[in-house]
Write a protein that holds these residues in place. Structure first.
Motif, mmCIF file in Angstrom:
data_model
loop_
_atom_site.group_PDB
_atom_site.id
_atom_site.type_symbol
_atom_site.label_atom_id
_atom_site.label_comp_id
_atom_site.label_asym_id
_atom_site.label_seq_id
_atom_site.Cartn_x
_atom_site.Cartn_y
_atom_site.Cartn_z
ATOM 1 N N GLU A 63 -27.087 11.434 -0.337
ATOM 2 C CA GLU A 63 -26.174 12.022 0.639
ATOM 3 C C GLU A 63 -25.453 10.920 1.418
ATOM 4 N N ALA A 64 -24.149 11.076 1.614
ATOM 5 C CA ALA A 64 -23.380 10.161 2.460
ATOM 6 C C ALA A 64 -23.629 10.559 3.908
ATOM 7 N N PHE A 65 -24.124 9.631 4.724
ATOM 8 C CA PHE A 65 -24.521 10.000 6.079
ATOM 9 C C PHE A 65 -24.015 9.054 7.154
ATOM 10 N N SER A 66 -23.397 7.950 6.780
ATOM 11 C CA SER A 66 -23.071 6.914 7.741
ATOM 12 C C SER A 66 -21.963 6.040 7.160
ATOM 13 N N THR A 67 -21.437 5.130 7.983
ATOM 14 C CA THR A 67 -20.473 4.153 7.466
ATOM 15 C C THR A 67 -20.861 2.756 7.947
ATOM 16 N N LEU A 68 -20.495 1.775 7.141
ATOM 17 C CA LEU A 68 -20.685 0.372 7.514
ATOM 18 C C LEU A 68 -19.304 -0.229 7.717
ATOM 19 N N GLU A 69 -19.050 -0.682 8.938
ATOM 20 C CA GLU A 69 -17.782 -1.330 9.257
ATOM 21 C C GLU A 69 -17.977 -2.841 9.184
ATOM 22 N N ILE A 70 -17.068 -3.505 8.486
ATOM 23 C CA ILE A 70 -17.103 -4.964 8.362
ATOM 24 C C ILE A 70 -15.778 -5.487 8.906
ATOM 25 N N ARG A 118 -16.461 -6.362 -2.821
ATOM 26 C CA ARG A 118 -15.558 -7.197 -3.606
ATOM 27 C C ARG A 118 -15.163 -8.491 -2.892
ATOM 28 N N GLU A 119 -15.026 -8.474 -1.571
ATOM 29 C CA GLU A 119 -14.583 -9.647 -0.809
ATOM 30 C C GLU A 119 -15.729 -10.282 -0.018
ATOM 31 N N PHE A 120 -16.949 -10.014 -0.419
ATOM 32 C CA PHE A 120 -18.116 -10.463 0.346
ATOM 33 C C PHE A 120 -18.257 -11.982 0.379
ATOM 34 N N ASN A 121 -17.555 -12.692 -0.492
ATOM 35 C CA ASN A 121 -17.617 -14.158 -0.466
ATOM 36 C C ASN A 121 -17.004 -14.720 0.815
ATOM 37 N N GLN A 122 -16.309 -13.910 1.601
ATOM 38 C CA GLN A 122 -15.709 -14.356 2.857
ATOM 39 C C GLN A 122 -16.658 -14.222 4.045
ATOM 40 N N ILE A 123 -17.776 -13.544 3.858
ATOM 41 C CA ILE A 123 -18.725 -13.307 4.944
ATOM 42 C C ILE A 123 -19.415 -14.614 5.335
ATOM 43 N N GLU A 124 -19.546 -14.825 6.665
ATOM 44 C CA GLU A 124 -20.174 -16.046 7.182
ATOM 45 C C GLU A 124 -21.128 -15.717 8.326
ATOM 46 N N ILE A 125 -21.976 -16.663 8.647
ATOM 47 C CA ILE A 125 -22.844 -16.531 9.810
ATOM 48 C C ILE A 125 -21.946 -16.381 11.038
ATOM 49 N N GLY A 126 -22.303 -15.438 11.915
ATOM 50 C CA GLY A 126 -21.500 -15.144 13.101
ATOM 51 C C GLY A 126 -20.622 -13.916 12.945
ATOM 52 N N ASP A 127 -20.385 -13.471 11.701
ATOM 53 C CA ASP A 127 -19.621 -12.247 11.471
ATOM 54 C C ASP A 127 -20.492 -11.044 11.854
ATOM 55 N N THR A 128 -19.848 -9.899 12.053
ATOM 56 C CA THR A 128 -20.586 -8.717 12.486
ATOM 57 C C THR A 128 -20.450 -7.553 11.501
#
Length: 193
Positions: A63-70, A118-128
């Motif tokens: 079941e879809a119950f939530s969203t993840l905002e990046i 797909r763009e997760f290679n841009q994620i860094e420490i300090g991101d939320t």
């Protein structure tokens, strides 16, 4: 020789067609899941008397119950209960054996590197990350990342505090089944719920 060229060209067209179909099907499923998650979140905001709490909220498998905002990627992705192939085709999977935001322990979310992350290679420490639940929104800041072997299950464990663990396959640009996993450990933002 001409027949070989035609065969190769035909095979290429078939593979492109299959890829395009799978991509469009994945996008369709994610859009449907996003609508389902947003409707569930909105329902609880509109009916305060029926409002779920961190202790009373229940979710069913697949079941879809939530969203993840990046924010770094300017994306919001649906979260589905379960990490089986069906769940992951619809969005980000929540490992059922882990807790939900606000429950004070490890929350595990997983997704495919070639679809939702797909763009997760841009994620860094300090991101939320912000997880929007029917009972509230929870923000987390990434404090640690690691690369582990695909069979390493030590990532899933009791941590003694609330930690959002987000995983995907690694390397990010890899054809076939990736041999490793990228893991981001995010902790609640100070002063939030």
């Amino acid at each position: 020789m001409k027949w070989m060229r035609n065969l190769t060209f035909g095979a290429g067209i078939v593979f492109i067609g299959i890829f395009a179909y799978q991509f469009l099907q994945s996008e369709k499923l994610q859009n449907e899941s996003m609508q389902e998650a947003e409707a569930r979140i909105a329902k609880y905001k509109e009916s305060p008397s029926d409002h779920a709490t961190v202790d009373t909220f229940n979710v069913k498998e697949n079941e879809a119950f939530s969203t993840l905002e990046i924010p770094k990627l300017d994306k919001e992705i649906p979260v589905i209960e379960g990490t089986d192939a069906d769940s992951l085709s619809k969005g980000i999977g929540h490992l059922s054996q882990s807790v939900l935001p606000g429950q004070g322990e490890q929350i595990v979310l997983s997704g495919h590197r070639d679809t939702v992350f797909r763009e997760f290679n841009q994620i860094e420490i300090g991101d939320t990350f912000t997880v929007h639940m029917p009972y509230g929104s929870y923000s987390y800041v990434i404090k640690q990342t690691e690369i582990v072997d695909e069979d390493d299950t030590s990532v899933i464990r009791e941590m003694g505090e609330e930690v959002l663990v987000v995983t995907t396959c690694y390397p990010f640009r890899f054809v076939g089944n990736a041999p490793e996993r990228f893991v981001a450990y995010a902790y609640p933002v100070e002063g939030e719920e």
